[in-house]
Design a protein around this motif. Structure first.
Motif, PDB file in Angstrom:
ATOM      1  N   ASN A 368      -2.514 147.905  28.275  1.00 54.79           N
ATOM      2  CA  ASN A 368      -1.234 147.124  28.266  1.00 54.79           C
ATOM      3  C   ASN A 368      -1.468 145.449  28.067  1.00 54.79           C
ATOM      4  OD1 ASN A 368       0.526 149.271  28.930  1.00 54.79           O
ATOM      5  ND2 ASN A 368      -0.137 149.121  31.099  1.00 54.79           N
ATOM      6  N   VAL A 369      -2.663 144.916  28.787  1.00 52.25           N
ATOM      7  CA  VAL A 369      -2.926 143.656  28.641  1.00 52.25           C
ATOM      8  C   VAL A 369      -3.434 143.347  27.239  1.00 52.25           C
ATOM      9  CG1 VAL A 369      -5.445 143.518  28.679  1.00 52.25           C
ATOM     10  CG2 VAL A 369      -3.970 141.817  29.929  1.00 52.25           C
ATOM     11  N   GLY A 370      -3.653 144.255  26.438  1.00 57.39           N
ATOM     12  CA  GLY A 370      -3.792 144.027  24.989  1.00 57.39           C
ATOM     13  C   GLY A 370      -2.594 143.469  24.129  1.00 57.39           C
ATOM     14  N   LYS A 371      -1.456 143.979  24.647  1.00 58.12           N
ATOM     15  CA  LYS A 371      -0.239 143.427  24.095  1.00 58.12           C
ATOM     16  C   LYS A 371       0.321 142.059  24.311  1.00 58.12           C
ATOM     17  CE  LYS A 371       0.751 148.504  24.258  1.00 58.12           C
ATOM     18  NZ  LYS A 371       1.950 149.474  24.546  1.00 58.12           N
ATOM     19  N   THR A 372      -0.255 141.477  25.328  1.00 53.94           N
ATOM     20  CA  THR A 372       0.226 140.213  25.831  1.00 53.94           C
ATOM     21  C   THR A 372      -0.375 139.008  25.258  1.00 53.94           C
ATOM     22  OG1 THR A 372      -1.750 140.210  27.505  1.00 53.94           O
ATOM     23  CG2 THR A 372       0.349 141.169  28.162  1.00 53.94           C
ATOM     24  N   ASP A 373       0.311 137.792  25.349  1.00 55.97           N
ATOM     25  CA  ASP A 373      -0.050 136.649  24.695  1.00 55.97           C
ATOM     26  C   ASP A 373      -1.050 135.901  25.724  1.00 55.97           C
ATOM     27  OD1 ASP A 373      -0.539 134.572  22.731  1.00 55.97           O
ATOM     28  OD2 ASP A 373       1.386 133.496  23.382  1.00 55.97           O
ATOM     29  N   SER A 374      -2.084 136.408  26.001  1.00 59.05           N
ATOM     30  CA  SER A 374      -2.968 136.059  27.037  1.00 59.05           C
ATOM     31  C   SER A 374      -4.566 136.199  26.569  1.00 59.05           C
ATOM     32  CB  SER A 374      -3.186 136.636  28.329  1.00 59.05           C
ATOM     33  OG  SER A 374      -3.325 138.080  28.218  1.00 59.05           O
ATOM     34  N   ALA A 375      -5.428 135.414  27.210  1.00 57.19           N
ATOM     35  CA  ALA A 375      -6.787 135.128  26.832  1.00 57.19           C
ATOM     36  C   ALA A 375      -7.214 136.540  26.772  1.00 57.19           C
ATOM     37  CB  ALA A 375      -7.620 134.443  27.894  1.00 57.19           C
ATOM     38  N   LEU A 376      -7.082 137.636  27.816  1.00 55.04           N
ATOM     39  CA  LEU A 376      -7.453 138.699  27.896  1.00 55.04           C
ATOM     40  C   LEU A 376      -6.829 139.619  26.622  1.00 55.04           C
ATOM     41  CD1 LEU A 376      -7.214 139.752  31.591  1.00 55.04           C
ATOM     42  CD2 LEU A 376      -9.423 139.388  30.150  1.00 55.04           C
ATOM     43  N   GLY A 377      -5.663 139.205  26.219  1.00 55.38           N
ATOM     44  CA  GLY A 377      -5.195 139.965  25.223  1.00 55.38           C
ATOM     45  C   GLY A 377      -5.829 139.646  24.006  1.00 55.38           C
ATOM     46  N   SER A 415      -6.313 131.791  36.803  1.00 53.76           N
ATOM     47  CA  SER A 415      -5.495 131.206  35.937  1.00 53.76           C
ATOM     48  C   SER A 415      -5.748 131.257  34.509  1.00 53.76           C
ATOM     49  CB  SER A 415      -5.583 129.447  36.367  1.00 53.76           C
ATOM     50  OG  SER A 415      -4.763 128.868  35.392  1.00 53.76           O
ATOM     51  N   ASP A 416      -4.667 131.886  33.834  1.00 53.22           N
ATOM     52  CA  ASP A 416      -5.049 132.338  32.459  1.00 53.22           C
ATOM     53  C   ASP A 416      -4.758 131.179  31.408  1.00 53.22           C
ATOM     54  OD1 ASP A 416      -4.999 134.607  30.364  1.00 53.22           O
ATOM     55  OD2 ASP A 416      -3.229 133.611  29.689  1.00 53.22           O
ATOM     56  N   PRO A 417      -5.832 130.804  30.652  1.00 51.49           N
ATOM     57  CA  PRO A 417      -5.757 129.762  29.571  1.00 51.49           C
ATOM     58  C   PRO A 417      -4.883 129.935  28.502  1.00 51.49           C
ATOM     59  CG  PRO A 417      -7.920 130.874  29.455  1.00 51.49           C
ATOM     60  CD  PRO A 417      -7.179 131.518  30.493  1.00 51.49           C
ATOM     61  N   GLY A 418      -4.542 131.101  28.069  1.00 53.00           N
ATOM     62  CA  GLY A 418      -3.531 131.583  26.964  1.00 53.00           C
ATOM     63  C   GLY A 418      -4.526 132.084  25.748  1.00 53.00           C
ATOM     64  N   ALA A 419      -4.001 132.780  25.088  1.00 53.16           N
ATOM     65  CA  ALA A 419      -4.562 133.172  23.752  1.00 53.16           C
ATOM     66  C   ALA A 419      -4.841 132.131  22.902  1.00 53.16           C
ATOM     67  CB  ALA A 419      -3.656 134.030  22.917  1.00 53.16           C
ATOM     68  N   GLU A 423      -8.747 131.637  21.406  1.00 50.87           N
ATOM     69  CA  GLU A 423      -9.089 131.394  19.933  1.00 50.87           C
ATOM     70  C   GLU A 423      -9.857 130.437  19.781  1.00 50.87           C
ATOM     71  OE1 GLU A 423      -8.852 133.938  18.131  1.00 50.87           O
ATOM     72  OE2 GLU A 423      -7.519 135.334  19.092  1.00 50.87           O
ATOM     73  N   GLU A 424      -9.595 129.153  20.197  1.00 54.29           N
ATOM     74  CA  GLU A 424     -10.249 127.994  20.137  1.00 54.29           C
ATOM     75  C   GLU A 424     -11.760 127.820  20.427  1.00 54.29           C
ATOM     76  OE1 GLU A 424     -11.060 124.186  18.695  1.00 54.29           O
ATOM     77  OE2 GLU A 424      -9.095 125.247  18.146  1.00 54.29           O
ATOM     78  N   ARG A 425     -11.841 128.329  21.845  1.00 53.40           N
ATOM     79  CA  ARG A 425     -13.009 128.560  22.274  1.00 53.40           C
ATOM     80  C   ARG A 425     -14.012 129.557  21.459  1.00 53.40           C
ATOM     81  NH1 ARG A 425     -13.503 130.901  26.810  1.00 53.40           N
ATOM     82  NH2 ARG A 425     -11.070 131.572  27.033  1.00 53.40           N
ATOM     83  N   HIS A 426     -13.561 130.561  20.937  1.00 53.66           N
ATOM     84  CA  HIS A 426     -14.146 131.268  20.184  1.00 53.66           C
ATOM     85  C   HIS A 426     -14.504 130.830  18.769  1.00 53.66           C
ATOM     86  CE1 HIS A 426     -15.459 135.068  17.951  1.00 53.66           C
ATOM     87  NE2 HIS A 426     -14.435 134.752  17.161  1.00 53.66           N
TER      88      HIS A 426
END
Length: 454
Positions: A368-377, A415-419, A423-426
């Motif tokens: 489910n978290v893979g569908k979210t606009d989060s860092a974990l997603g 605290s989720d930093p967001g997707a 991506e920027e850190r990656h």
């Protein structure tokens, strides 16, 4: 020249006794074989039936032998009654994993198994499986019973769909859930004798996407009495299980109230991230009740809703000190890489197979978290493209397990930093690796000129 050690010095030192008053029990369905140290009783191995009276006589014999700890190995649920009786007598019980007590090949009997358990436990060579305290075990039992009732109710939903299909009523094709408001209104009206498609379609809820005309066309069918009888039976059984689910919810709410401390948590409950009601949600406010027990809000972690957080607490408890670190916790969940090394060569690093319910819950949360606009997603999607979805689910479930462990045990604020931040850190990590590789080869990495610049 170094002196050659004598045979006496090369002789292995004997194992030290860790639990001198230890017993071993081979648990069976009809009888249990118990072994105690030979110095405790002339008859060091005895067999007891699995009746409650015999279990109490078994406990009396262990107390008379001054046994302090017991190791048992069992399959199924045969060990639970004996575990509770021995624990009430003040005896520390260790439920060993069958992999740790595997006997040498040949001469396998119940007596040998009990003696082997007693010997291993005497030298402290057994690791006990995790078993929560009594109040958490009761909460876990109620939650598992609720899941079982929902499974039973789901089978009768399929029976309802089959009866509707046999009457060529295409209700499940125009309504997303036949157990919702629109579906149940129409089905109950059919059972009450209504056959007019326009009248049945008028029971449509305002939030239903299908129009009244579409629903009316889907409700033109052949109302044969045998199919109506099957539909009536399925609805009655579905309603009966729903009543049992509500009764189970009341027990779960009472169990959470007993777990809550007398003083409310110092940290106030934050606003929920989602206000939509989850399917099969409990009949009370789970977030508030769970926050009163553990003092933190687990639902702030992406992928973990109130019901999932409650089930994780029911499986793992509120005190995670049984696992010293998050790595121990993920290893218990079988979400960390396994070690299979021989001759200095890694033969396999695959995760071990497990029937751990908490691990299955975290894997579902990872999907489910893979569908979210989060860092974990973003992590899940990047890993799924590189190594496949199966490994991405395991890796994301491990991250969720670490967040759950740190939040519940150490009170970490998630605290989720967001997707985009992920991506920027990656991207920065990839650029740093490229620069280091280019420097090793004697090159310099420079950014490409901006588009439109001559």
């Amino acid at each position: 020249m170094k002196p050659i050690p004598s045979k006496k010095s090369r002789r292995a030192k004997p194992l030290s006794t860790v639990n001198p008053r230890a017993a071993g029990i081979d648990v069976g369905a009809q009888f249990h074989v118990v072994a105690v140290p030979p110095e405790c009783d002339a008859e060091a191995v005895r067999t007891f039936r699995s009746f409650t009276g015999d279990l109490h006589r078994l406990a009396d014999w262990l107390v008379a032998c001054r046994i302090e700890t017991v190791a048992m190995e069992s399959t199924g649920v045969y060990w639970i009654a004996l575990y509770e009786i021995l624990e009430a007598r003040g005896i520390r019980v260790v439920v060993a994993n069958a992999r740790d007590v595997k006997h040498v090949p040949g001469r396998k009997t119940d007596v040998n198994d009990a003696q082997w358990l007693q010997q291993l436990h005497t030298y402290g060579l057994l690791r006990g499986s995790f078993h929560p305290p009594g109040d958490i075990a009761a909460l876990r039992a109620y939650l598992r019973q609720r899941e079982r009732l929902l499974d039973y109710a789901a089978s009768h939903i399929q029976h309802m769909q089959k009866a509707l299909t046999q009457m060529n009523l295409q209700l499940h094709h125009v309504v997303s859930d036949i157990t919702g408001k629109t579906g149940m209104r129409i089905i109950r009206a059919i059972l009450d004798g209504t056959r007019d498609p326009q009248v049945l379609a008028s029971y449509r809820d305002g939030r239903c996407k299908a129009s009244v005309e579409t629903i009316a066309q889907a409700l033109e069918g052949n109302y044969r009495p045998e199919h109506l009888f099957a539909l009536e039976q399925a609805v009655a059984l579905y309603d009966a299980y729903q009543e049992r689910v509500v009764a189970c919810d009341r027990r779960i709410e009472a169990a959470l109230a007993q777990l809550a401390p007398p003083e409310p948590p110092a940290e106030p409950l934050s606003a929920p991230r989602h206000k939509t009601r989850q399917p099969n949600a409990l009949a009370f406010e789970v977030r508030q009740a769970l926050h009163a027990v553990i003092g933190v809000d687990l639902t702030q972690i992406h992928g973990i809703g109130p019901y999932l957080a409650l089930k994780l607490v029911g499986e793992c408890g509120t005190d995670l000190s049984a696992w010293p670190t998050a790595k121990h916790f993920t290893s218990w969940l079988c979400l960390s890489p396994g070690n299979k090394i021989s001759g200095g060569k890694v033969l396999s690093a695959r995760t071990r197979r497990s029937h751990n319910r908490a691990s299955a819950l975290l894997r579902l949360a990872a999907v489910n978290v893979g569908k979210t606009d989060s860092a974990l997603g973003a992590f899940y999607r990047r890993l799924a493209m590189r190594v496949g979805k199966a490994k991405a689910v395991t890796a994301t479930a491990r991250k969720l397990a670490v967040l759950f462990y740190n939040t519940l045990r150490h009170g970490m604020d998630y605290s989720d930093p967001g997707a985009s931040d992920y991506e920027e850190r990656h991207r920065r990590r990839v650029v740093q690796n490229l620069e280091r590789r280019a420097k090793q080869l004697g090159f310099t990495l420079e950014p490409a000129p901006a588009a439109g610049v001559s």
